[in-house]
Design a protein around this motif. Structure first.
Motif, short mmCIF file in Angstrom:
data_model
loop_
_atom_site.label_atom_id
_atom_site.label_comp_id
_atom_site.label_asym_id
_atom_site.label_seq_id
_atom_site.Cartn_x
_atom_site.Cartn_y
_atom_site.Cartn_z
N ASN A 68 -46.75 -0.70 29.30
CA ASN A 68 -45.75 -1.61 28.79
C ASN A 68 -46.42 -2.87 28.27
O ASN A 68 -47.52 -3.23 28.72
N ALA A 69 -45.77 -3.55 27.35
CA ALA A 69 -46.31 -4.82 26.85
C ALA A 69 -46.52 -5.76 28.02
O ALA A 69 -45.64 -5.92 28.87
N GLY A 70 -47.70 -6.38 28.08
CA GLY A 70 -48.02 -7.31 29.15
C GLY A 70 -48.79 -6.70 30.30
O GLY A 70 -49.31 -7.43 31.15
N ASP A 71 -48.89 -5.36 30.36
CA ASP A 71 -49.67 -4.72 31.42
C ASP A 71 -51.14 -5.14 31.31
O ASP A 71 -51.64 -5.44 30.22
N LEU A 72 -51.84 -5.11 32.45
CA LEU A 72 -53.26 -5.46 32.49
C LEU A 72 -54.05 -4.26 32.97
O LEU A 72 -53.79 -3.71 34.03
N VAL A 73 -55.04 -3.83 32.16
CA VAL A 73 -55.90 -2.70 32.51
C VAL A 73 -57.30 -3.24 32.77
O VAL A 73 -57.86 -3.97 31.94
N ARG A 74 -57.87 -2.87 33.94
CA ARG A 74 -59.20 -3.34 34.33
C ARG A 74 -60.05 -2.16 34.81
O ARG A 74 -59.55 -1.06 35.01
N THR A 75 -61.32 -2.42 35.02
CA THR A 75 -62.27 -1.42 35.51
C THR A 75 -62.62 -1.73 36.96
O THR A 75 -63.04 -2.85 37.27
N GLN A 76 -62.47 -0.74 37.83
CA GLN A 76 -62.85 -0.89 39.23
C GLN A 76 -64.00 0.06 39.54
O GLN A 76 -64.04 1.18 39.03
#
Length: 199
Positions: free
Chosen positions: A165-173
């Motif tokens: 969704n717009a505004g979601d945050l995707v990061r690397t763990q």
């Protein structure tokens, strides 16, 4: 007097019963042509954006990270991305949050690559987080990796396709279990819009 089409709202004269007959005016035809042209131009621009210039971004990190293992013998941490290689739009890259901030709702492809250049560890694992969630969404650690040379340099990558969704945050763990200490890392996170859902 003119009526309007139900879908696009194009104006047209009512010239046949049971509609009210309008006077014949070339201006009506001109207005219709301009409305169709405006819509076609907007549709063409959206197709170009999706096919030729889809939303895409890549972030990078190169530096030292402090590793402190948990009671389970593993260290789990998020890569603190520090530079943007490219971002279209610019807001796609959110370095203050160390990840990619989704600009529009849709399906995205993400890839992450992490390399630990001096770790005495052979179990580096990598996965994506969306809004801090991983296992609950089926995201899994990719790995563990084996050392790629005699000094135990190790690397791993992963790829996912999932809706955002717009505004979601995707990061690397990442997860690994060397001795506690400071280690040198290089990492990349890329994302690209495959299918917008609000068109």
């Amino acid at each position: 007097m003119t009526d309007r089409t139900p879908n696009q709202g194009y104006s047209f004269p009512e010239c046949d019963p049971p509609l009210v007959q309008d006077r014949s005016d070339i201006g009506f035809l001109r207005d219709l042509a301009q409305q169709v042209n405006t819509n076609a131009t907007a549709l063409d621009a959206s197709i170009v954006d999706l096919i030729e210039k889809p939303d895409a971004a890549r972030q990078a990190f190169a530096g030292n990270l402090v590793i402190t293992k948990s009671s389970l013998g593993n260290a789990v941490l998020t890569i603190p991305y520090s530079s943007t290689t490219y971002a279209q739009p610019a807001s796609f890259s959110d370095l203050t949050a160390f990840g990619l901030r989704i600009p529009v709702r849709g399906f995205y492809a993400f890839t992450s690559y992490v390399r630990c250049t001096n770790a005495a560890a052979t179990d580096l694992q990598v996965r994506h987080l969306r809004n801090g969630l991983a296992r609950t969404e089926g995201r899994r650690f990719e790995g563990p990796s084996l050392p790629v040379d005699t000094v135990n340099e190790t690397s791993m990558e992963t790829m996912d396709v999932f809706p955002c969704n717009a505004g979601d945050l995707v990061r690397t763990q990442i997860k690994l279990s060397p001795a506690d200490g400071t280690y040198a890392f290089e990492a990349r996170l890329s994302g690209i819009l495959l299918l917008p859902l609000d068109v």
